[in-house]
Design an enzyme around this catalytic site. Sequence first.
Site, PDB file in Angstrom:
ATOM      1  N   HIS A 113     -49.015  38.250 -19.288  1.00 43.02           N
ATOM      2  CA  HIS A 113     -48.599  39.060 -17.914  1.00 43.02           C
ATOM      3  C   HIS A 113     -49.234  40.322 -18.101  1.00 43.02           C
ATOM      4  O   HIS A 113     -49.050  41.253 -19.174  1.00 43.02           O
ATOM      5  CB  HIS A 113     -47.275  39.366 -17.916  1.00 43.02           C
ATOM      6  CG  HIS A 113     -46.827  40.021 -16.637  1.00 43.02           C
ATOM      7  ND1 HIS A 113     -45.607  40.383 -16.127  1.00 43.02           N
ATOM      8  CD2 HIS A 113     -47.534  40.328 -15.510  1.00 43.02           C
ATOM      9  CE1 HIS A 113     -45.487  40.912 -15.243  1.00 43.02           C
ATOM     10  NE2 HIS A 113     -46.797  40.836 -14.515  1.00 43.02           N
ATOM     11  N   TYR A 162     -39.930  41.398 -14.409  1.00 46.84           N
ATOM     12  CA  TYR A 162     -39.462  41.417 -13.040  1.00 46.84           C
ATOM     13  C   TYR A 162     -37.781  41.516 -12.795  1.00 46.84           C
ATOM     14  O   TYR A 162     -37.312  42.104 -11.864  1.00 46.84           O
ATOM     15  CB  TYR A 162     -40.007  40.407 -12.097  1.00 46.84           C
ATOM     16  CG  TYR A 162     -41.469  40.433 -11.939  1.00 46.84           C
ATOM     17  CD1 TYR A 162     -42.302  41.407 -12.101  1.00 46.84           C
ATOM     18  CD2 TYR A 162     -42.019  39.259 -11.055  1.00 46.84           C
ATOM     19  CE1 TYR A 162     -43.823  41.023 -11.963  1.00 46.84           C
ATOM     20  CE2 TYR A 162     -43.303  39.123 -11.251  1.00 46.84           C
ATOM     21  CZ  TYR A 162     -44.256  40.077 -11.558  1.00 46.84           C
ATOM     22  OH  TYR A 162     -45.549  39.952 -11.302  1.00 46.84           O
TER      23      TYR A 162
END
Length: 309
Positions: free
Chosen positions: A115, A58
């Site tokens: 992830h 991110y």
Amino acid sequence: MDYVTFGRTGLNVSVMGLGCGGPSRIGMSADKSEAESVDIVRRALDAGVNFIDTAEGYGTEGIVGKGIASVARDKVIISSKKSCSQEISPELVRQSIEASLSELGTDYIDIYNLHGVRPEQYAILRDEILPTFTELKDEGKIRFIGVSELFNVDMTHQMLLDSLPEDPWDVVMVGFNILNQSARGLFQQTLEKNVAVQIMFAVRRALSQPEKLREAVQTLISNGQVEADEIDVNDPLGFVLKESDATGIVDAAYRFCRYEPGVHVVLSGTGNPDHLQSNIDSLCRPPLPEPVVQKLRHIFRHADAITGQ
């Protein structure tokens, strides 16, 4: 703010988690300044949010680190993630955790996740990468092991269906919302194993933009997953507002997810202070009326072809 016990982790967590990815990336996607994004983190903490979800992918770990710098470390729960979309190895996992710890300004991460795991990746990650996660846990660099599914690809949660029986996860990050409730089939397993559940995709464009909602419902009708005679295609969720105290579709969407049995934390991300407070308010409101919840469950009982993105 309301708090719950986060499954078998035993952590006391706020029912709202500040999501630092998604479309907003706490304002970074809208070219907000670093100071403005840090302010969002601090405002969330001041409002009682103690669960923050970020990831190396991110690019917001540094923002989170600055936002939590003035808070006692044991007062905030940090969830971060190691990306599986690129090359991954035990050595790269160790490099990533050290970088994340540095960015976050901490010596441990509460929940460290693989992830965006695709179904076909699980077996090799289990055999070759999860042992390193266990080592990091033994070393005190992480407290609990989690995973996030790649919901835009794995809309029926195959990776979690395959992996949950083997019980490798303390925490799972699952896509779930009014328009795709298929994860309900997983929650019986997570409840039985006391696995903590954080929800992503509670609100995306289809539940915040009326035209996108109509398009999404038409897709589900075309796919045979929603019966056209059971819904108003021009105002698909209008009945929710008429038959409840919901202040809007977004408010209803958050409340629908928050009170789903098996759900612990609902993630919400924004770069706007007013939007942040509105989302906090929604997640602290009571459940929607049971007849409305049951009607939503019935209408979308077969829907799994979209994510609401």
